[in-house]
Design an enzyme around this catalytic site. Structure first.
Site, mmCIF file in Angstrom:
data_model
loop_
_atom_site.group_PDB
_atom_site.id
_atom_site.type_symbol
_atom_site.label_atom_id
_atom_site.label_comp_id
_atom_site.label_asym_id
_atom_site.label_seq_id
_atom_site.Cartn_x
_atom_site.Cartn_y
_atom_site.Cartn_z
ATOM 1 N N LEU A 287 -26.216 60.570 63.480
ATOM 2 C CA LEU A 287 -26.777 61.307 62.326
ATOM 3 C C LEU A 287 -26.423 62.685 62.415
ATOM 4 O O LEU A 287 -26.940 63.538 61.588
ATOM 5 C CB LEU A 287 -28.399 60.856 62.542
ATOM 6 C CG LEU A 287 -28.598 59.442 62.351
ATOM 7 C CD1 LEU A 287 -30.143 59.312 62.679
ATOM 8 C CD2 LEU A 287 -28.236 59.001 60.925
ATOM 9 N N ARG B 291 -23.831 63.917 61.909
ATOM 10 C CA ARG B 291 -22.711 64.539 61.423
ATOM 11 C C ARG B 291 -22.645 63.473 60.313
ATOM 12 O O ARG B 291 -22.043 63.984 59.196
ATOM 13 C CB ARG B 291 -21.466 64.625 62.227
ATOM 14 C CG ARG B 291 -20.908 63.455 62.842
ATOM 15 C CD ARG B 291 -19.860 63.543 63.937
ATOM 16 N NE ARG B 291 -19.628 62.240 64.459
ATOM 17 C CZ ARG B 291 -20.310 61.707 65.238
ATOM 18 N NH1 ARG B 291 -21.618 61.982 65.596
ATOM 19 N NH2 ARG B 291 -20.062 60.350 65.762
ATOM 20 N N CYS C 80 -14.594 59.865 75.888
ATOM 21 C CA CYS C 80 -15.900 59.941 74.740
ATOM 22 C C CYS C 80 -16.886 61.167 75.306
ATOM 23 O O CYS C 80 -17.321 61.895 74.328
ATOM 24 C CB CYS C 80 -16.496 58.727 74.549
ATOM 25 S SG CYS C 80 -17.089 58.031 76.220
ATOM 26 N N CYS D 252 -21.865 54.413 83.474
ATOM 27 C CA CYS D 252 -21.800 55.791 82.709
ATOM 28 C C CYS D 252 -22.646 55.795 81.637
ATOM 29 O O CYS D 252 -23.662 55.133 81.884
ATOM 30 C CB CYS D 252 -20.177 55.756 82.445
ATOM 31 S SG CYS D 252 -19.657 54.439 81.411
#
Lengths: 92, 378
Positions: free
Chosen positions: B73, B75, B195, B335
């Site tokens: 949300l 972008r 990422c 992670c």
């Protein structure tokens, strides 16, 4: 001195510097100077034969060096060299 | 084009287009007669789809297999909080139909693959690439070249964006340069930012995706000079723009669609499986006071957002700090989602022959969802 513009994905190897000043007289010398000073960049820019990797383009002004004299292209004091990497977006 | 007529309601809606002398009713008719396939309805796809729908593209196709996540949300302005968890393509279509009821919106709620690419592309005139990974980018490019479609390309990373128009039909009957003329091969996975190293300024896809929409409209209407043979670069941080020349490469050969994961050096998951532990099992270990080590391979900023109390060893430093990892008891590595921790385990197994490492399946996201919802997700 000539200037190399470092793209965002490679700035982690240049202490976050976005530009690098070089006294190299050809593209090859300029890249050598850059990778000597920032050794982590080397494997990202050059393959095992020291050729520019196929996912990186080097430009002088708006011209691809492949359309000029490749890495023998002359670099003048006011030359701006752009390193342009392939970027895909956020995912891996 | 003369058989395509605009209703009075459409004439009113598009009045500001029609008022542009070189655009006029003819330009608007061309938009109505056009079919555009937008691949990806995320950061780039959001402004692309919103502006193309608003502009009156006659048929708009949306390819996306993903669902809306809260972290989108920041972008992906097509979506709202209420849409989290819903399929992106359907949700986007619903929003766009409210924006412009005059257009036909086709939903392709599927992954864009070598199997369906040519069929999908064949149904449209122009393709807009709003994807987020190298395999799909090469697939989109190759499918467009094989099908003879223009590929309006954009890509983003942190503060930086690229835009170009690939495979554009030139006056001499040939086609302009394509993505492989610019980048013949993708970077190997190890050289692609992961990422956590990635990230993007939320407004950047708004800027770059809007430029992409503008190029789509120019390609369709013939107004202006499309960005063929040129690559536009934008750096929001320094507010610099550059336009570089892109030439055709005689060595480029695209004859069929291939396995793009393989081409990009991505191995299928099943070949590189690592031992796993579920979050429920980890919870049991913690509750009964089992003797094990917990390692967190994310970045320090992520640890500050949320952590499970593990030892922080970011993935990029795992090899040099391997001595901190215990060989005499079970070690759980985690992670955010389980991808980087699996990479860490593979690296440690390969370099130092560890045999006591377990990947926390689903990472801290799964822990937050299934065990402790007070742990923030991001």
């Amino acid at each position: 001195m000539a200037k190399i513009i470092i793209p965002t994905p490679l700035r982690k190897f240049t202490d976050n510097q976005s530009t690098f000043e070089t006294s190299g007289r050809t593209v090859r010398e300029a890249i050598q100077e850059l990778t000597t000073q920032h050794q982590g960049l080397s494997q990202h820019l050059l393959d095992v034969n020291d050729n520019i990797r196929s996912f990186i383009r080097i430009y002088i002004g708006d011209e691809d060096i492949n359309a000029l004299q490749k890495d023998a292209t002359a670099v003048e004091a006011d030359t701006v060299i752009s390193i342009v990497p392939a970027i895909a977006g956020g995912a891996i | 084009m003369s058989d395509i007529q605009l209703s009075p309601s459409e004439m009113a809606r598009y009045a500001r287009h029609i008022a542009i002398p070189e655009f006029n009713v003819e330009g608007q008719r061309k938009l109505k007669g056009a079919k555009v396939l937008v691949i990806g309805s995320g950061g780039l796809g959001s402004p692309l789809l919103l502006y193309l729908a608003a502009a009156g593209i006659g048929r708009l196709g949306i390819v996306d297999f993903d669902v809306v996540d809260e972290s989108n949300l920041q972008r992906q302005v097509l979506f709202t909080v209420d849409d989290v968890g819903k399929p992106k393509a359907d949700t986007a279509a619903e929003r766009l139909r409210k924006l412009n009821p005059h257009i036909d919106i086709r939903v392709h709620n599927t992954r864009f693959t070598s199997e369906n690419a040519l069929d999908l592309v064949a149904q449209y005139d122009v393709v807009a690439d709003g994807t987020d990974n190298f395999p799909t980018r090469y697939l989109v490019n190759d499918a467009c070249v094989l099908a003879g479609k223009t590929n309006v390309y954009a890509s983003i990373f942190r503060f930086e964006g690229q835009v170009s128009v690939f495979n554009y039909p030139l006056e001499d009957g040939s086609r302009g340069p394509n993505y492989r003329d610019l980048f013949p091969e993708p970077p190997p996975p190890g050289l692609v930012p992961n990422c956590a190293e990635g990230g993007v300024l939320g407004v950047l896809p708004g800027i770059i995706g809007s430029l992409q929409a503008s190029e789509v409209i120019k390609v369709i209407t013939g107004v202006g000079d499309p960005l063929t043979g040129r690559l536009f670069l934008f750096d929001a941080a320094s507010f610099t723009t550059r336009i570089l020349k892109v030439a055709k490469n005689p060595a480029t050969r695209i004859e069929e669609l291939i396995d793009y994961e393989l081409f990009c050096g991505i191995q299928p998951d099943e070949e590189i499986a690592v031992p796993e532990i579920q979050v429920s099992e980890l919870k049991t270990w913690i509750d009964r006071g089992a003797d094990f080590q917990l390692i967190d391979v994310r970045e320090a900023y992520e640890y500050d957002i949320a952590n499970l109390g593990g030892t922080l060893i970011p993935l990029g430093t795992i090899a040099e700090r391997a001595k901190q990892i215990d060989r005499n008891k079970k070690v759980v590595i985690h992670c955010r989602s389980g991808k980087r921790s699996a990479d860490a385990i593979r690296e440690l197994q390969h370099l130092y022959q560890f045999d006591n490492l377990y990947n926390l399946k689903g990472g801290i996201l799964a822990w937050s969802k299934e065990i402790d919802q007070s742990v923030p997700t991001y």
